[in-house]
Design a protein around this motif. Structure first.
Motif, short mmCIF file in Angstrom:
data_model
loop_
_atom_site.label_atom_id
_atom_site.label_comp_id
_atom_site.label_asym_id
_atom_site.label_seq_id
_atom_site.Cartn_x
_atom_site.Cartn_y
_atom_site.Cartn_z
N LEU A 149 47.70 0.68 29.43
CA LEU A 149 47.34 -0.36 28.47
C LEU A 149 47.48 0.16 27.04
O LEU A 149 47.96 -0.57 26.15
N ASP A 150 47.09 1.43 26.83
CA ASP A 150 47.21 2.01 25.49
C ASP A 150 48.67 2.05 25.07
O ASP A 150 49.01 1.71 23.92
N HIS A 151 49.56 2.46 26.00
CA HIS A 151 51.00 2.49 25.69
C HIS A 151 51.53 1.07 25.47
O HIS A 151 52.38 0.85 24.60
N PHE A 152 51.03 0.13 26.24
CA PHE A 152 51.47 -1.27 26.09
C PHE A 152 51.09 -1.81 24.71
O PHE A 152 51.89 -2.49 24.06
N ASP A 153 49.87 -1.46 24.26
CA ASP A 153 49.44 -1.91 22.93
C ASP A 153 50.31 -1.29 21.83
O ASP A 153 50.50 -1.90 20.77
N ARG A 154 50.81 -0.05 22.12
CA ARG A 154 51.65 0.61 21.12
C ARG A 154 53.15 0.32 21.35
O ARG A 154 54.00 0.96 20.77
N ARG A 155 53.41 -0.64 22.29
CA ARG A 155 54.77 -1.06 22.62
C ARG A 155 55.63 0.13 23.08
O ARG A 155 56.78 0.28 22.71
N SER A 200 33.00 -2.59 22.84
CA SER A 200 34.44 -2.41 22.63
C SER A 200 35.08 -1.68 23.80
O SER A 200 36.20 -2.01 24.22
N THR A 249 37.96 -3.09 26.50
CA THR A 249 39.22 -2.39 26.77
C THR A 249 39.41 -2.19 28.27
O THR A 249 40.52 -2.36 28.80
N ARG A 281 40.45 -5.43 29.77
CA ARG A 281 41.84 -5.70 29.43
C ARG A 281 42.78 -4.88 30.31
O ARG A 281 43.83 -5.37 30.75
N TYR A 328 45.44 -6.37 32.77
CA TYR A 328 46.84 -5.94 32.65
C TYR A 328 47.38 -5.50 34.00
O TYR A 328 48.48 -5.88 34.41
#
Length: 844
Positions: A350-356, A389, A393, A396, A400
């Motif tokens: 998810l972190d990588h997805f948010d950073r595209r 928060s 996450t 999410r 995802y």
């Protein structure tokens, strides 16, 4: 890096991680726990604080009067009150399961407060022994308490809902116990409370009936402090030589042993879930000991208060509220440093997805086979989080991963989101209920809503009820009652509009309950206006009666058609109002009037008589009086010339007078007059004959009885008084003389004059008495040949019967007579001959 920062907050105890997030910075001011007694309710409940009168403390700007103050878990003041109770020092206080604060003072008096610091009456005493010997220690559990007196006696209140104190068995020890712990009734075999008492070098188990000494390797020397685990299966003990031991509740073996640096018993000893034990001494680090490995120390520079929960311990200090808990396995799998579990890779994806980043797709391919487990772990970890928060996450990440997982239960995330929304709402510092997800499931939503209601957080309670699909009626009703209590200055009409605006939100809500509360608070007019909106008569009518609206109650009960409700109103008004007023209320209402008459006819004749007299129904009074005369006649004493006949006759005469006042009841008047006359004559006959056989018999029976007794003069008097006809007189006398078999008198009577009834009754009387010879005296006198034929047949004289039948020329009669004599061949032949002769002559 996020994983590193999360895991950096954890402490490792053997192979288990623990974390201690701050729930709230405390909002209270000038509260020093070291100067106060503190009681904290479990499940994120309120905190009660009062200055400790057993300590010498310096008063700054505060009053010398002690105040009991109640705060939320975030330190927001709910209420306070001045403590001014007699009975000595406050020994202990604790919260019950329904959040009632229990305070016990030296003389054994139990004071109870609600969450708003309002005293709940009545106070309860533990008994005379506690009053005389003084209470020195209290040990509470969920809904009960055990108290120790100076004489070493133990007293128990097993259930605060019942409040029935009882004394436990005497230990027989000379000195006071070193410590005590309670095994709750739900965890004992007997179902009764059992108290573990540290006495001398051993340990005793005490209940109501017996004292049992504990033997086991865990008990080696005096026990200074002990505490039972949340589930009642384990016991933690601190011994005289500074060791902390954990054993099962049956003392079958030592599960944990650790030598502490201090031999002084800790101020507080508490379980952290079921995996570790916390020990707290003043001015030393908080010590956490696990089954194996080195202990963990937590350093504080202020006093602490430990609040055990089912899944951890809340740590209260002067400035903060923290929650020490074992890190859930799902959270460890995600945030542990260096973790390569599927859940950790999904969270990283998810972190990588948010950073595209394309690395997100690479992570998903790596865990494709374990994706359902990874999604479930993220959902589970989100449930245990207090940081909003972070839990967002995690949810999410689960959402995802779910997008690439075809066989995952779709509503799992929705359920967790719904639960977390509720938890986040009540965790708000203004509300101050820091529930964990495990506590929430144990507590249940209904209990949480009830606690919010009691704390007057009605809006939040209403929204949660609506959100989780629960009935909102309880919330709205409690709000309405609280609004009434708090709105003394608002006029009734204005307050009614405010209340109706909210009460109408819930279909089928009980307006009657709210109206009852208004009446209890002295607002009777408001109660009357509210109860008008109650659609259920069964609830509306009793309340109308309680607020004095009898007329309206009678109208509503009548409209409902419920006879039980009508009777309820009738009996209430009957007792409350004067009779004339009561009669006036029911006279114009047919249903209440008829129900009252039906009831009064069976049980309240005098009252019904008054009603009929008041309403001018004289004939009904007459019927009642006449009925009362019959009731007197049923009295066993009303015989043998009893004086009860006098009142009875007077009642009948009174009925006759009442009947005579109305033209429509002339027959009843005449009947009552003759009834009284007959009773008087019958009474005289009973007195003269000394036989109780006349009263309540008919005129005919009276005449017949007089003749049977030979009192012909009395019989003639009755005949004359009641104008008995000659035919009736002859019938009665004939059969009466036959009854006593006075055949001479009967014959003489038949010859006095030609009987108006003929001679047939004479024949029947003789035949019925089986006197055929006497019957023969009268059969020839019968003028009708058919009657003669039948009479001869009845006494078995076939030839004479045949002759009479032939005179009558009745073939049908001959046929009947033949059947009568069918056993007699000669007689049958004779009847056949006569019948043939009649047929030949053309007579049918």
């Amino acid at each position: 890096m996020a994983n590193v920062s999360v895991a950096a907050e954890w402490q490792l105890l053997y192979n288990r991680y623990y974390r201690k997030p701050e729930l709230y910075p405390m909002r209270w001011k000038h509260i020093d726990l070291s100067r106060n007694k503190v009681a904290c309710a479990p499940f994120g409940g309120p905190i009660a604080v009062i200055r400790d009168d057993s300590k010498i403390v310096q008063l700054y700007s505060e009053s010398a009067l002690r105040k009991l103050r109640i705060f939320t878990s975030s330190g927001v003041l709910i209420a306070d009150t001045v403590w001014k109770h007699p009975g000595g020092r406050l020994i202990g206080m604790s919260w019950t399961e329904d959040q009632t604060l229990i305070c016990i003072v030296q003389d054994g008096t139990v004071y109870r407060y609600n969450i708003h610091a309002e005293l709940i009456e009545p106070n309860v005493s533990l008994g005379k022994e506690c009053f005389e010997q003084n209470v020195v220690e209290c040990v509470y559990w969920g809904n009960g308490v055990v108290c120790l007196t100076e004489a070493g006696l133990l007293f128990c209140i097993p259930d605060f809902k019942v409040m029935h104190p009882c004394q436990l068995a005497e230990t027989g020890a000379e000195d006071l116990p070193n410590c005590m712990a309670v095994i709750e009734p739900k965890y004992t075999v007997s179902g009764n409370v059992e108290v573990l008492v540290g006495v001398g070098d051993g340990l005793l188990i005490v209940d109501e009936d017996r004292v049992q000494r504990v033997d086991g390797e865990a008990i080696q020397g005096p026990v200074q402090k002990m505490v039972v685990s949340w589930d009642g299966k384990y016991l933690a003990l601190f011994t005289h030589d500074g060791r902390i031991l954990v054993t099962d509740i049956n003392f079958s073996g030592v599960l944990l042993e650790y030598n502490c640096e201090s031999a002084l018993p800790p101020e507080q000893l508490a379980w952290c879930g079921l995996d570790s034990v916390l020990l707290y001494w003043d001015d030393t680090p908080l010590l956490m000991v696990g089954p194996q490995g080195d202990p963990v120390h937590y350093f504080y520079d202020e006093p602490l208060f430990l609040i055990p929960e089912c899944d951890g311990v809340r740590i209260l200090s002067n400035t903060s509220m923290e929650f020490l808990q074992r890190v859930p396995d799902s959270t460890v799998s995600i945030f542990k440093i260096g973790s390569t579990s599927p859940a950790a890779l999904l969270y990283d994806a998810l972190d990588h997805f948010d950073r595209r980043s394309a690395k997100a797709d690479e992570n998903l391919r790596l865990i494709r086979s374990s994706l359902p487990e990874a999604v479930e772990a993220c959902i589970d970890a989100a449930g245990y989080e207090f940081d909003v928060s972070r839990l967002r996450t995690l949810l999410r990440a689960a959402s995802y991963g779910q997008a690439f997982c075809s066989n995952f239960q779709r509503d799992r995330i929705q359920e967790m989101c719904k639960t977390l929304r509720v938890l986040n709402a009540v965790r708000d510092p203004e509300i101050g209920i820091p529930l964990s997800i495990k506590q929430y499931k144990l507590l249940t939503p209904s209990v949480l809503i009830a606690r919010l209601i009691n704390a007057h957080c009605h809006l939040l309670a209403l929204r949660i009820s609506e959100y989780v699909g629960m009935n909102q009626e309880v919330v709205i009703m409690h709000w309405a009652c609280s609004k009434i209590t708090a709105s003394l200055a608002i006029p009734d009409a204005s307050l009614l509009e405010i209340l109706l605006d909210k009460l109408r939100l819930c279909r089928g809500i009980s307006f009657a309950a709210v109206a009852a509360h208004a009446d209890k608070n002295g607002r009777r007019k408001l109660a009357a206006m509210l109860v008008e909106h109650e659609p259920r008569s069964s609830k509306q009518v009793p309340l109308l009666l309680s607020i004095g609206e009898e007329d309206t109650a009678l109208m509503k009960a009548t409209e409902s058609g419920d006879t039980d409700l009508v009777y309820l109103v009738l009996f209430h008004i009957w007792q409350k109002r004067p009779a004339p007023e009561f009669f006036g209320m029911i006279q114009a209402r047919p249903l209440p009037r008829d129900l009252f008459i039906s009831y009064a006819r069976c049980y309240k004749h005098d009252f019904l008589t008054d009603f009929f007299l008041t309403t001018g129904q004289l004939q009904e009074v007459a019927f009642l009086v006449w009925k009362e005369s019959w009731e007197l006649g049923k009295n066993p004493m009303a015989s043998k010339g009893s004086p009860l006949h006098g009142p009875r006759i007077k009642k009948i005469e009174k009925a006759q007078q009442l009947f005579s006042e109305t033209k429509e009841h002339a027959f009843e008047s005449k009947a009552a007059e003759e009834h009284a006359k007959l009773l008087r004559i019958q009474h005289e006959l009973e007195v003269s004959t000394k036989q109780a056989i006349f009263v309540d018999s008919s005129i005919s029976d009276t005449i017949r009885t007089c003749i049977v007794l030979g009192n012909h003069r009395a019989a003639m008097k009755v005949k004359t008084e009641f104008k008995v006809s000659e035919k009736r007189w002859y019938w009665l006398k004939v059969f009466a003389l036959a009854t006593i078999r006075d055949w001479d008198a009967l014959e003489k009577f038949s010859k006095e004059k030609r009987p108006p009834i003929g001679y047939r009754p004479f024949v029947e009387a003789c035949i019925d008495a089986d006197e055929k010879g006497e019957a023969l005296k009268y059969i020839p006198k019968l003028s009708d040949p058919r009657e003669r034929a039948e009479a001869y047949a009845r006494i078995g004289m076939a030839k004479e019967a045949a002759d009479a039948a032939s005179q009558a020329k009745d073939g049908e009669l001959l046929g009947r007579l033949k059947l009568t004599f069918q056993q007699n061949a000669a007689a049958s032949s004779l009847f056949d001959t006569l019948r043939d002769r009649l047929s030949f002559q053309g007579v049918s």
